[in-house]
Motif scaffolding. Structure first.
Motif, PDB file in Angstrom:
ATOM      1  N   VAL A  80     -66.129  86.293 -74.270  1.00 32.72           N
ATOM      2  CA  VAL A  80     -66.183  87.687 -73.837  1.00 32.72           C
ATOM      3  C   VAL A  80     -67.251  88.415 -74.641  1.00 32.72           C
ATOM      4  O   VAL A  80     -67.381  88.217 -75.857  1.00 32.72           O
ATOM      5  N   GLY A  81     -68.014  89.274 -73.963  1.00 33.18           N
ATOM      6  CA  GLY A  81     -69.066  90.033 -74.612  1.00 33.18           C
ATOM      7  C   GLY A  81     -68.528  91.050 -75.600  1.00 33.18           C
ATOM      8  O   GLY A  81     -67.335  91.382 -75.617  1.00 33.18           O
ATOM      9  N   SER A  82     -69.417  91.605 -76.409  1.00 34.82           N
ATOM     10  CA  SER A  82     -69.014  92.556 -77.449  1.00 34.82           C
ATOM     11  C   SER A  82     -68.843  93.963 -76.919  1.00 34.82           C
ATOM     12  O   SER A  82     -68.324  94.833 -77.607  1.00 34.82           O
ATOM     13  N   GLY A  83     -69.299  94.214 -75.694  1.00 32.30           N
ATOM     14  CA  GLY A  83     -69.181  95.545 -75.139  1.00 32.30           C
ATOM     15  C   GLY A  83     -68.588  95.520 -73.744  1.00 32.30           C
ATOM     16  O   GLY A  83     -68.820  94.595 -72.970  1.00 32.30           O
ATOM     17  N   GLY A  84     -67.792  96.557 -73.425  1.00 30.05           N
ATOM     18  CA  GLY A  84     -67.190  96.671 -72.107  1.00 30.05           C
ATOM     19  C   GLY A  84     -66.985  98.121 -71.752  1.00 30.05           C
ATOM     20  O   GLY A  84     -67.610  99.015 -72.353  1.00 30.05           O
ATOM     21  N   VAL A  85     -66.099  98.375 -70.781  1.00 34.73           N
ATOM     22  CA  VAL A  85     -65.850  99.749 -70.341  1.00 34.73           C
ATOM     23  C   VAL A  85     -64.353  99.995 -70.240  1.00 34.73           C
ATOM     24  O   VAL A  85     -63.571  99.076 -70.024  1.00 34.73           O
ATOM     25  N   THR A  86     -63.980 101.260 -70.411  1.00 39.11           N
ATOM     26  CA  THR A  86     -62.606 101.715 -70.206  1.00 39.11           C
ATOM     27  C   THR A  86     -62.615 102.690 -69.043  1.00 39.11           C
ATOM     28  O   THR A  86     -63.433 103.619 -69.012  1.00 39.11           O
ATOM     29  N   LEU A  87     -61.708 102.487 -68.097  1.00 43.05           N
ATOM     30  CA  LEU A  87     -61.606 103.377 -66.935  1.00 43.05           C
ATOM     31  C   LEU A  87     -60.260 104.086 -66.969  1.00 43.05           C
ATOM     32  O   LEU A  87     -59.213 103.445 -67.107  1.00 43.05           O
ATOM     33  N   THR A  88     -60.283 105.402 -66.858  1.00 43.48           N
ATOM     34  CA  THR A  88     -59.049 106.188 -66.836  1.00 43.48           C
ATOM     35  C   THR A  88     -59.218 107.392 -65.920  1.00 43.48           C
ATOM     36  O   THR A  88     -60.337 107.871 -65.689  1.00 43.48           O
ATOM     37  N   TYR A  89     -58.090 107.870 -65.406  1.00 46.00           N
ATOM     38  CA  TYR A  89     -58.036 109.182 -64.770  1.00 46.00           C
ATOM     39  C   TYR A  89     -57.569 110.186 -65.815  1.00 46.00           C
ATOM     40  O   TYR A  89     -56.878 109.821 -66.790  1.00 46.00           O
ATOM     41  N   VAL A  90     -57.899 111.425 -65.588  1.00 46.21           N
ATOM     42  CA  VAL A  90     -57.533 112.463 -66.545  1.00 46.21           C
ATOM     43  C   VAL A  90     -56.023 112.533 -66.719  1.00 46.21           C
ATOM     44  O   VAL A  90     -55.518 112.766 -67.824  1.00 46.21           O
ATOM     45  N   ASP A  91     -55.280 112.335 -65.653  1.00 47.00           N
ATOM     46  CA  ASP A  91     -53.811 112.414 -65.733  1.00 47.00           C
ATOM     47  C   ASP A  91     -53.170 111.071 -66.056  1.00 47.00           C
ATOM     48  O   ASP A  91     -51.951 110.907 -65.923  1.00 47.00           O
ATOM     49  N   ASP A  92     -53.979 110.088 -66.479  1.00 44.34           N
ATOM     50  CA  ASP A  92     -53.489 108.766 -66.866  1.00 44.34           C
ATOM     51  C   ASP A  92     -52.817 108.028 -65.710  1.00 44.34           C
ATOM     52  O   ASP A  92     -52.025 107.097 -65.933  1.00 44.34           O
ATOM     53  N   ALA A  93     -53.092 108.405 -64.476  1.00 41.72           N
ATOM     54  CA  ALA A  93     -52.472 107.753 -63.318  1.00 41.72           C
ATOM     55  C   ALA A  93     -53.237 106.483 -62.967  1.00 41.72           C
ATOM     56  O   ALA A  93     -54.300 106.181 -63.531  1.00 41.72           O
ATOM     57  N   GLN A  94     -52.697 105.747 -62.019  1.00 42.89           N
ATOM     58  CA  GLN A  94     -53.330 104.546 -61.493  1.00 42.89           C
ATOM     59  C   GLN A  94     -53.841 104.837 -60.086  1.00 42.89           C
ATOM     60  O   GLN A  94     -53.331 105.733 -59.402  1.00 42.89           O
ATOM     61  N   PRO A  95     -54.837 104.094 -59.630  1.00 41.17           N
ATOM     62  CA  PRO A  95     -55.350 104.333 -58.270  1.00 41.17           C
ATOM     63  C   PRO A  95     -54.311 103.960 -57.215  1.00 41.17           C
ATOM     64  O   PRO A  95     -53.456 103.101 -57.437  1.00 41.17           O
ATOM     65  N   ASP A  96     -54.387 104.638 -56.101  1.00 36.71           N
ATOM     66  CA  ASP A  96     -53.513 104.299 -54.978  1.00 36.71           C
ATOM     67  C   ASP A  96     -54.096 103.156 -54.149  1.00 36.71           C
ATOM     68  O   ASP A  96     -53.392 102.550 -53.348  1.00 36.71           O
ATOM     69  N   GLY A  97     -55.365 102.893 -54.319  1.00 32.81           N
ATOM     70  CA  GLY A  97     -56.026 101.798 -53.614  1.00 32.81           C
ATOM     71  C   GLY A  97     -56.699 100.862 -54.601  1.00 32.81           C
ATOM     72  O   GLY A  97     -56.101 100.471 -55.604  1.00 32.81           O
ATOM     73  N   SER A  98     -57.944 100.532 -54.340  1.00 33.42           N
ATOM     74  CA  SER A  98     -58.656  99.587 -55.203  1.00 33.42           C
ATOM     75  C   SER A  98     -59.979 100.185 -55.665  1.00 33.42           C
ATOM     76  O   SER A  98     -60.523 101.111 -55.059  1.00 33.42           O
ATOM     77  N   LEU A  99     -60.481  99.615 -56.761  1.00 35.38           N
ATOM     78  CA  LEU A  99     -61.763 100.024 -57.318  1.00 35.38           C
ATOM     79  C   LEU A  99     -62.700  98.827 -57.331  1.00 35.38           C
ATOM     80  O   LEU A  99     -62.288  97.707 -57.641  1.00 35.38           O
ATOM     81  N   GLY A 100     -63.963  99.072 -57.028  1.00 35.57           N
ATOM     82  CA  GLY A 100     -64.973  98.040 -57.150  1.00 35.57           C
ATOM     83  C   GLY A 100     -65.665  98.139 -58.499  1.00 35.57           C
ATOM     84  O   GLY A 100     -66.039  99.234 -58.932  1.00 35.57           O
ATOM     85  N   LEU A 101     -65.805  97.031 -59.197  1.00 41.95           N
ATOM     86  CA  LEU A 101     -66.436  97.000 -60.512  1.00 41.95           C
ATOM     87  C   LEU A 101     -67.734  96.208 -60.416  1.00 41.95           C
ATOM     88  O   LEU A 101     -67.756  95.125 -59.829  1.00 41.95           O
ATOM     89  N   SER A 102     -68.797  96.720 -61.014  1.00 43.15           N
ATOM     90  CA  SER A 102     -70.083  96.040 -60.941  1.00 43.15           C
ATOM     91  C   SER A 102     -70.786  96.113 -62.288  1.00 43.15           C
ATOM     92  O   SER A 102     -70.974  97.209 -62.842  1.00 43.15           O
ATOM     93  N   PHE A 103     -71.141  94.924 -62.836  1.00 39.71           N
ATOM     94  CA  PHE A 103     -71.908  94.840 -64.074  1.00 39.71           C
ATOM     95  C   PHE A 103     -73.288  94.261 -63.742  1.00 39.71           C
ATOM     96  O   PHE A 103     -73.386  93.141 -63.240  1.00 39.71           O
ATOM     97  N   ASP A 104     -74.322  95.037 -64.019  1.00 40.22           N
ATOM     98  CA  ASP A 104     -75.698  94.532 -63.948  1.00 40.22           C
ATOM     99  C   ASP A 104     -76.000  93.933 -65.321  1.00 40.22           C
ATOM    100  O   ASP A 104     -76.107  94.661 -66.319  1.00 40.22           O
ATOM    101  N   LEU A 105     -76.152  92.616 -65.396  1.00 41.79           N
ATOM    102  CA  LEU A 105     -76.307  91.916 -66.667  1.00 41.79           C
ATOM    103  C   LEU A 105     -77.718  91.364 -66.859  1.00 41.79           C
ATOM    104  O   LEU A 105     -77.924  90.394 -67.590  1.00 41.79           O
ATOM    105  N   SER A 106     -78.686  91.981 -66.197  1.00 43.65           N
ATOM    106  CA  SER A 106     -80.067  91.487 -66.296  1.00 43.65           C
ATOM    107  C   SER A 106     -80.630  91.652 -67.707  1.00 43.65           C
ATOM    108  O   SER A 106     -81.623  91.010 -68.058  1.00 43.65           O
ATOM    109  N   ARG A 107     -79.983  92.481 -68.551  1.00 37.88           N
ATOM    110  CA  ARG A 107     -80.458  92.656 -69.921  1.00 37.88           C
ATOM    111  C   ARG A 107     -79.778  91.694 -70.892  1.00 37.88           C
ATOM    112  O   ARG A 107     -80.166  91.631 -72.070  1.00 37.88           O
ATOM    113  N   ASP A 108     -78.723  90.991 -70.441  1.00 34.97           N
ATOM    114  CA  ASP A 108     -77.922  90.155 -71.344  1.00 34.97           C
ATOM    115  C   ASP A 108     -78.418  88.709 -71.271  1.00 34.97           C
ATOM    116  O   ASP A 108     -78.309  88.049 -70.232  1.00 34.97           O
ATOM    117  N   SER A 109     -78.962  88.207 -72.375  1.00 28.98           N
ATOM    118  CA  SER A 109     -79.536  86.859 -72.374  1.00 28.98           C
ATOM    119  C   SER A 109     -78.495  85.777 -72.120  1.00 28.98           C
ATOM    120  O   SER A 109     -78.825  84.685 -71.661  1.00 28.98           O
TER     121      SER A 109
END
Length: 548
Positions: A80-109
């Motif tokens: 696992v890489g040394s950096g990632g992301v945290t996703l939250t809503y302001v009210d700490d809720a969960q989505p009612d549907g789905s989320l698409g996640l996309s990492f552009d890793l063209s900078r990561d050797s």
């Protein structure tokens, strides 16, 4: 487009609210934004991240922040890489549907040339001690890694090591195949029910320990595995009840409910002995056992090993229960096919495994955590399809030395006790034989073969007979006797009956009038009841075997 600049602060878990700060991904400053409800982004030194919220079912802004490495120990098949992301809503809720996640890793050797490694997005939910693997897609040309989630967590790009996955699964499975079961003290013992003694022939097999015992005035037989193979068990006559027990060494490793449900749904009125498991067969007092047939089922070995291997991807988290484990019964048929020497059916096995794990992810019985990690196991198997193929080949090779015999027949022998009869001290002798005309061959006590000299209706037969007599103490006066003889076939059905109508000498059988022609091989039972004028009624039972 309005830009909202947030401070670079990340929190443990998926809900936020912790006061503990984390180290952001190393490199240039990160500018997380929630300016675009549909696509919040994070720009880090080694990746550019964006989230597609168009199917989230929520209108609130999604907050995306950078985070450091996972604060938990990561399984050895993940880098696992040394950096990632945290996703939250302001009210700490969960989505009612789905989320698409996309990492552009063209900078990561690390992702410039991944070789045999499989890029994957991993997630860590608050309270978990392990990261999940999400089913991911990798575009090598653009070096873009994408996944979908319905649960807000922390997310990192990672590399999945296929060889480490295969080694983890096979190591867990094959370790159990090396175990053996010690011989129980009950092996070889007889059981006495009334005036009848029961014994097993043979008393055990190369792959089973067998124990015979009295149980509330009837017979019970324990069949205990002594090999890594699975076996089906059929009985003549049918048992009254059976109590299979899977290997208790699995307790705490996998969910036993699903494991125990798959097997019995596949065998109808028979029973089964799972690898390193056992079964207890209980019989009705008036229908004692005559014969057991044990049939090899190597598919059981693969299925047990498969469950162990899949579970071992996350050893501390059991496989989740499913609402209807019977829906997984086809997985055993696929495992049987996959254990064929040619390995046919591997594709079917992979599909059935996926279907069963999918049942857990949507099950009302599985906890949310179990369902999420079963989804992670399914993601790993989907992205490393050769893992199941390698596991199957390893299990097939491991059990090969045990595949010398695929069926065993165990006969239940009976003999009449010579103990004195209460109140009279009279005893009853009962024996079986073939007649002296040569129409049948005696192989041993109560063991015969059909003649190769005489046919009736185009079939060879054995001309069997029985003899009985009362042994009375000197000086006793028990009067005359009346005998009633019933002969039962291998299925328990009556094939002959001989009844004396009056009181006569206290012996019977052995004459032309009591010859019984036996055409079919099997175990037969002679039941005798003798009424005495001045004494108690005596009973006896004797079995004999006829071979073709």
């Amino acid at each position: 487009m309005a830009v909202v600049v947030l401070s670079v602060v990340s929190v443990v878990g998926c809900s936020g609210g912790s006061d503990e700060s984390e180290i952001s991904a190393p490199g240039t400053p990160v500018v997380p934004t929630t300016s675009d409800v549909v696509r919040p982004t994070v720009d880090a030194e080694t990746f550019h991240f964006s989230a597609d919220t168009s199917r989230s079912g929520r209108s609130e802004p999604l907050r995306a922040e950078s985070t450091g490495p996972p604060p938990v120990q990561v399984e050895d098949f993940l880098q696992v890489g040394s950096g990632g992301v945290t996703l939250t809503y302001v009210d700490d809720a969960q989505p009612d549907g789905s989320l698409g996640l996309s990492f552009d890793l063209s900078r990561d050797s690390r992702f410039a040339n991944v070789g045999e490694a499989v890029p994957a997005v991993v997630a860590l939910s608050e309270g978990d001690a392990q990261v999940e693997v999400l089913r991911s897609t990798w575009d090598a040309s653009s070096r873009t890694l994408e996944a979908t989630t319905d649960h807000l967590s922390k997310f990192w790009p990672a590399l999945l090591d296929p060889k480490a996955v295969t080694d983890r699964m096979s190591g867990a499975a094959l370790g159990f195949l090396e175990q053996a079961s010690p011989r129980p003290d009950c092996v070889g013992r007889t059981a006495e029910i009334g005036t009848t003694t029961y014994s097993l022939d043979p008393p055990f097999t190369a792959e089973h320990w067998l124990c015979l015992r009295e149980n509330a005035g009837a017979v019970s037989i324990d069949v205990i595995s002594n090999s890594p193979n699975g076996w089906t068990v059929q009985s003549v006559p049918a048992f009254l009840a059976h109590r299979p027990v899977v290997d208790r060494g699995l307790t705490g490793l996998i969910d036993l409910t699903a494991f125990e449900t798959v097997f019995p749904n596949a065998y109808g009125d028979g029973s089964y002995v799972a690898p390193e498991g056992s079964t207890t067969l209980d019989y009705a007092p008036d229908l004692p056992p005559q014969r057991l047939t044990l049939q090899l089922d190597p598919g059981m070995s693969l299925l047990r090993s498969l469950l162990l291997g899949v579970q071992a991807l996350y050893p501390s988290i059991p496989l989740g229960a499913v609402d209807d484990a019977a829906a997984c019964t086809e997985i055993l048929d696929a495992a049987r096919e996959a254990m064929e020497p040619t390995g046919v059916g591997a594709g079917n096995l992979r599909r059935e495994v996926s279907d069963c794990l999918s049942l857990s992810t949507g099950s009302g019985k599985a906890t949310k955590k179990e369902a999420r990690f079963d989804a992670s196991r399914l993601s790993i198997l989907t992205m490393v399809p050769d893992a199941l193929t390698a596991l199957t080949a390893n299990v097939r090779g491991a059990v090969a030395p045990f595949l010398g015999q695929d069926a065993y027949t165990v006969n239940v022998r009976t003999s009449q006790n010579a103990a004195p009869v209460a109140a009279s001290n009279a005893t009853l002798d009962l024996s079986t034989k073939v007649t002296d005309n040569g129409w049948g061959v005696e192989l041993g006590p109560n063991h015969f073969r059909v003649s190769d000299l005489m046919k009736r209706d185009g079939r060879y037969f054995a001309d069997t007979n029985f003899e009985w007599r009362i042994n009375r103490p000197d000086g006793s006066d028990l009067g005359y006797c009346q005998g009633h003889v019933q002969i039962l076939g291998p299925s328990g059905a009556e094939v002959a009956r001989y009844d004396q109508t009056g009181f006569d000498q206290c012996r019977g059988g052995g004459t032309w009038g009591t010859n019984t022609r036996i055409f079919d091989a099997g175990t037969y039972t002679v039941n005798l009841e003798v009424l005495m004028e001045k004494g108690p009624t005596l009973t006896a039972s004797q079995q004999f075997v006829v071979d073709q």
